[in-house]
Scaffold this motif. Structure first.
Motif, PDB file in Angstrom:
ATOM      1  N   UNK A  58       5.380   5.289 -40.084  1.00 33.08           N
ATOM      2  CA  UNK A  58       6.568   4.539 -39.673  1.00 33.08           C
ATOM      3  C   UNK A  58       7.385   5.343 -38.667  1.00 33.08           C
ATOM      4  N   UNK A  59       7.535   6.639 -38.921  1.00 33.17           N
ATOM      5  CA  UNK A  59       8.263   7.477 -37.968  1.00 33.17           C
ATOM      6  C   UNK A  59       7.611   7.427 -36.584  1.00 33.17           C
ATOM      7  N   UNK A  60       6.304   7.547 -36.565  1.00 29.34           N
ATOM      8  CA  UNK A  60       5.587   7.510 -35.281  1.00 29.34           C
ATOM      9  C   UNK A  60       5.761   6.163 -34.602  1.00 29.34           C
ATOM     10  N   UNK A  61       5.606   5.090 -35.365  1.00 32.65           N
ATOM     11  CA  UNK A  61       5.734   3.748 -34.798  1.00 32.65           C
ATOM     12  C   UNK A  61       7.139   3.490 -34.276  1.00 32.65           C
ATOM     13  N   UNK A  62       8.147   3.949 -35.028  1.00 30.63           N
ATOM     14  CA  UNK A  62       9.518   3.756 -34.575  1.00 30.63           C
ATOM     15  C   UNK A  62       9.763   4.494 -33.266  1.00 30.63           C
ATOM     16  N   UNK A  63       9.260   5.714 -33.182  1.00 34.51           N
ATOM     17  CA  UNK A  63       9.449   6.472 -31.941  1.00 34.51           C
ATOM     18  C   UNK A  63       8.780   5.777 -30.765  1.00 34.51           C
ATOM     19  N   UNK A  64       7.588   5.248 -31.006  1.00 38.74           N
ATOM     20  CA  UNK A  64       6.854   4.591 -29.922  1.00 38.74           C
ATOM     21  C   UNK A  64       7.464   3.252 -29.542  1.00 38.74           C
ATOM     22  N   UNK A  65       7.899   2.492 -30.562  1.00 37.22           N
ATOM     23  CA  UNK A  65       8.384   1.140 -30.308  1.00 37.22           C
ATOM     24  C   UNK A  65       9.815   1.115 -29.816  1.00 37.22           C
ATOM     25  N   UNK A  66      10.644   1.976 -30.406  1.00 31.55           N
ATOM     26  CA  UNK A  66      12.070   1.883 -30.135  1.00 31.55           C
ATOM     27  C   UNK A  66      12.464   2.656 -28.897  1.00 31.55           C
ATOM     28  N   UNK A  67      11.843   3.808 -28.708  1.00 32.08           N
ATOM     29  CA  UNK A  67      12.283   4.665 -27.620  1.00 32.08           C
ATOM     30  C   UNK A  67      12.119   3.995 -26.263  1.00 32.08           C
ATOM     31  N   UNK A  68      11.129   3.112 -26.146  1.00 31.53           N
ATOM     32  CA  UNK A  68      10.912   2.441 -24.867  1.00 31.53           C
ATOM     33  C   UNK A  68      12.064   1.486 -24.554  1.00 31.53           C
ATOM     34  N   UNK A  69      12.766   1.782 -23.505  1.00 34.75           N
ATOM     35  CA  UNK A  69      13.831   0.888 -23.051  1.00 34.75           C
ATOM     36  C   UNK A  69      15.115   0.974 -23.831  1.00 34.75           C
ATOM     37  N   UNK A  70      15.261   1.942 -24.730  1.00 37.32           N
ATOM     38  CA  UNK A  70      16.487   2.087 -25.507  1.00 37.32           C
ATOM     39  C   UNK A  70      17.159   3.391 -25.103  1.00 37.32           C
ATOM     40  N   UNK A  71      18.354   3.290 -24.584  1.00 37.41           N
ATOM     41  CA  UNK A  71      19.099   4.475 -24.138  1.00 37.41           C
ATOM     42  C   UNK A  71      20.447   4.543 -24.854  1.00 37.41           C
ATOM     43  N   UNK A  72      20.891   5.755 -25.283  1.00 40.50           N
ATOM     44  CA  UNK A  72      20.079   6.970 -25.325  1.00 40.50           C
ATOM     45  C   UNK A  72      18.992   6.851 -26.393  1.00 40.50           C
ATOM     46  N   UNK A  73      17.969   7.652 -26.265  1.00 41.14           N
ATOM     47  CA  UNK A  73      16.845   7.558 -27.187  1.00 41.14           C
ATOM     48  C   UNK A  73      17.268   7.919 -28.603  1.00 41.14           C
ATOM     49  N   UNK A  74      16.947   7.086 -29.593  1.00 39.16           N
ATOM     50  CA  UNK A  74      17.303   7.397 -30.981  1.00 39.16           C
ATOM     51  C   UNK A  74      16.568   8.648 -31.470  1.00 39.16           C
ATOM     52  N   UNK A  75      17.180   9.365 -32.379  1.00 37.97           N
ATOM     53  CA  UNK A  75      16.519  10.483 -33.042  1.00 37.97           C
ATOM     54  C   UNK A  75      16.267  10.098 -34.490  1.00 37.97           C
ATOM     55  N   UNK A  76      15.144  10.563 -35.019  1.00 36.65           N
ATOM     56  CA  UNK A  76      14.735  10.147 -36.358  1.00 36.65           C
ATOM     57  C   UNK A  76      14.280  11.337 -37.173  1.00 36.65           C
ATOM     58  N   UNK A  77      14.504  11.272 -38.480  1.00 41.50           N
ATOM     59  CA  UNK A  77      14.062  12.345 -39.363  1.00 41.50           C
ATOM     60  C   UNK A  77      13.961  11.823 -40.788  1.00 41.50           C
ATOM     61  N   UNK A  78      13.223  12.572 -41.581  1.00 40.49           N
ATOM     62  CA  UNK A  78      13.096  12.278 -43.000  1.00 40.49           C
ATOM     63  C   UNK A  78      14.269  12.907 -43.743  1.00 40.49           C
ATOM     64  N   UNK A  79      14.982  12.115 -44.525  1.00 37.01           N
ATOM     65  CA  UNK A  79      16.086  12.647 -45.326  1.00 37.01           C
ATOM     66  C   UNK A  79      15.521  13.426 -46.511  1.00 37.01           C
ATOM     67  N   UNK A  80      16.016  14.627 -46.700  1.00 41.95           N
ATOM     68  CA  UNK A  80      15.559  15.461 -47.808  1.00 41.95           C
ATOM     69  C   UNK A  80      16.709  15.627 -48.796  1.00 41.95           C
ATOM     70  N   UNK A  81      16.583  15.050 -49.995  1.00 45.48           N
ATOM     71  CA  UNK A  81      17.667  15.135 -50.974  1.00 45.48           C
ATOM     72  C   UNK A  81      17.971  16.585 -51.348  1.00 45.48           C
TER      73      UNK A  81
END
Length: 536
Positions: free
Chosen positions: A505-528
């Motif tokens: 999902x992280x990979x897909x979000x980076x590939x799908x969302x980053x295209x044409x979205x400015x500024x580029x979103x940053x994503x990470x796994x939340x660690x409790x």
């Protein structure tokens, strides 16, 4: 309420502390806060050493110090309702703010941030809040003049509210260095970590006889100093959180319970890249929404006199609490107008004029018509969702819990994205919508999907880019739910996923969302991680 929530710290010679942290003791001491994650603990050890070195260079004459960590938080369900007596479902995560401090004998707070972005400063507690002004917090903050947007206001908020609470004890100050890795204005409440950190630091420095849970409301009201009028939810999450657990917290009065973080599932944090600033124009919107809450509640209580004695807070507007059948309940909500501007309220409800004036004095004059009914419906629905959420997780009904996250975001969304095209969006809240719910409830009252939890309402504090992120998440296998976290108008969304799908999902979000979205979103796994604590 156990002794584990008592505040206690020990000042240690800085050279001894550096030596201790550098060896195995340093790693072992952090496991209760971060679990058995060697890489994560090693990064925290390295940061602890760096802040200690920075402190020694900044305050070379100070020999003994203490470290306090305050984590960021995510809220899985229950946004915008802590100040309405609602419930939240918090998880502390391992992004955090660190306070390294030493005691002073005067009442000055002398502060230096490790980031050059934030200017150093100092203030005297007694100069800022003299003895004769203590014990009158609302009057004090309404007459205070602040440099808007200055990060130090949050430190003052904590220090001055604590002195206001302990008005007969002259608090002594600290020298403090602050560092951390919470992105500012990201919806993770970095600003509230400053309030909590200052309150904990001064409570320990002055040996105040308080428990963490007793400081929750104090921190919430303290943050009002900066101009917002929110609740104490973020502060409770930071103060009361426990490793690998979700804290189910109720407010007014404060209650809290813990249930396990859902095994086999992860939460991804997706930052929109848009700053959510409580210190600028967003503050007006945040406060106007709370004013709409208060006025809508006041009108509901006024228009339903038979239930007046049962209605103290917005969370009390529920069919269970009022002992109404669901059909009658939806009809009762129609008595609150769709919207209203100030003069209409004064004209149509003359007996409530003084109450309206009190609300506008606290939250400011509204910038136009207040959206009363849609805000009320959001609050009523969100309170129900937040109560149901932990039970669904504990019962293993994970998909149903994720669906509530989507519905909650619908109550905040302003746009809908389909095929790359943006459409304006507003959840239904008019008379026809409530009439339809009422009819459905009369025919099938046991259908869970016509409960208030499935009524989105309209708080409308999302932004088109955040809506687009949520709508993209719906397309990905393994995603169970998504929605904004924090106050909104920027910041981040949370994505609830199966652990076996997290990387994909992280990979897909980076590939799908980053295209044409400015500024580029940053994503990470939340660690409790665990809640706020003094280290080593």
């Amino acid at each position: 309420m156990t002794g584990e929530h008592m505040i206690h710290c020990e000042f240690t010679e800085i050279d001894h502390l550096i030596e201790k942290i550098s060896f195995e003791d340093g790693i072992h001491a952090l496991k209760p806060y971060y679990g058995h994650d060697p890489a994560r603990i090693r990064r925290r050890v390295e940061f602890s050493l760096s802040i200690l070195q920075f402190f020694r260079e900044t305050f070379p004459c100070d020999e003994k110090v203490c470290l306090c960590r305050i984590p960021a938080r995510i809220n899985l369900m229950g946004v915008h309702i802590d100040h309405r007596g609602g419930w939240c479902n918090y998880v502390p995560i391992s992004r955090e703010t660190i306070f390294c401090f030493s005691p002073r004998e005067d009442d000055c707070i002398v502060v230096k941030n490790m980031s050059a972005e934030y200017p150093a400063g100092q203030f005297s507690i007694s100069n800022e809040i003299p003895f004769h002004q203590r014990g009158q917090w609302m009057n004090f903050i309404e007459n205070s003049v602040l440099e808007r947007g200055h990060w130090g206001n949050y430190l003052k908020a904590g220090a001055l509210k604590l002195q206001d609470e302990f008005k007969n004890q002259a608090l002594k100050g600290v020298n403090v260095v602050i560092g951390g890795d919470i992105p500012p204005k990201s919806g993770l409440s970095s600003s509230s970590t400053l309030v909590v950190g200052m309150v904990l630091t001064l409570s320990a420095r002055n040996c105040l006889p308080v428990k963490k849970e007793e400081l929750v409301e104090l921190c919430g009201e303290g943050e009002w100093y900066v101009g917002t009028r929110g609740g104490a939810g973020d502060h409770s999450a930071m103060l009361l959180g426990t490793l690998n657990a979700v804290t189910h917290t109720g407010f007014k009065p404060l209650t809290f319970d813990y249930f396990p973080y859902p095994s086999g599932h992860d939460v991804l944090l997706c930052s929109s890249g848009i700053e959510a600033s409580k210190a600028t124009h967003a503050r007006v919107i945040f406060n106007s929404r709370i004013a709409a809450y208060e006025i809508a509640f006041l009108l509901y209580r006024h228009e339903n006199p038979a239930y007046r004695e049962r209605l103290s807070l917005l969370r009390d507007i529920s069919p269970e609490h009022l002992e109404m059948n669901l059909s009658e309940f939806y009809t009762s909500l129609k008595k609150v107008p769709l919207s209203a501007e100030t003069q209409r309220l004064y004209r149509d409800y003359p007996s409530l004029r003084d109450e309206f004036m009190r609300i506008f004095l606290i939250y400011g004059d509204p910038p136009g018509e207040l959206p009363l009914r849609e805000v009320l419906l959001f609050g009523v629905g969100e309170c129900d969702r937040a109560k149901r959420f932990p039970r669904l997780l504990q019962e293993g009904r994970i998909a149903a819990a994720g669906e509530l996250m989507y519905i909650s975001h619908d109550g905040d969304r302003v746009s809908l994205w389909a095929g790359g095209e943006r459409q304006e969006y507003q959840s239904p809240y008019d008379d026809d919508f409530l009439d339809q719910l009422s009819r459905q409830a009369a025919v099938d009252p046991c259908n869970p999907r016509i409960s208030p939890a499935y009524m989105a309402g309209g708080y409308r504090c999302s932004l088109p880019k955040m809506d687009r992120l949520v709508d993209r998440c719906k397309e990905l296998e393994g995603v169970l739910g998504a929605g904004l976290t924090g106050a909104g108008l920027g910041g981040s969304i949370l994505v609830f996923v199966r652990s076996d799908a997290s990387t994909r999902v992280l990979t897909a979000l980076r590939e799908m969302i980053a295209r044409g979205v400015e500024p580029e979103p940053t994503m990470e796994l939340c660690r409790p991680c665990a809640g706020a604590a003094f280290l080593y």
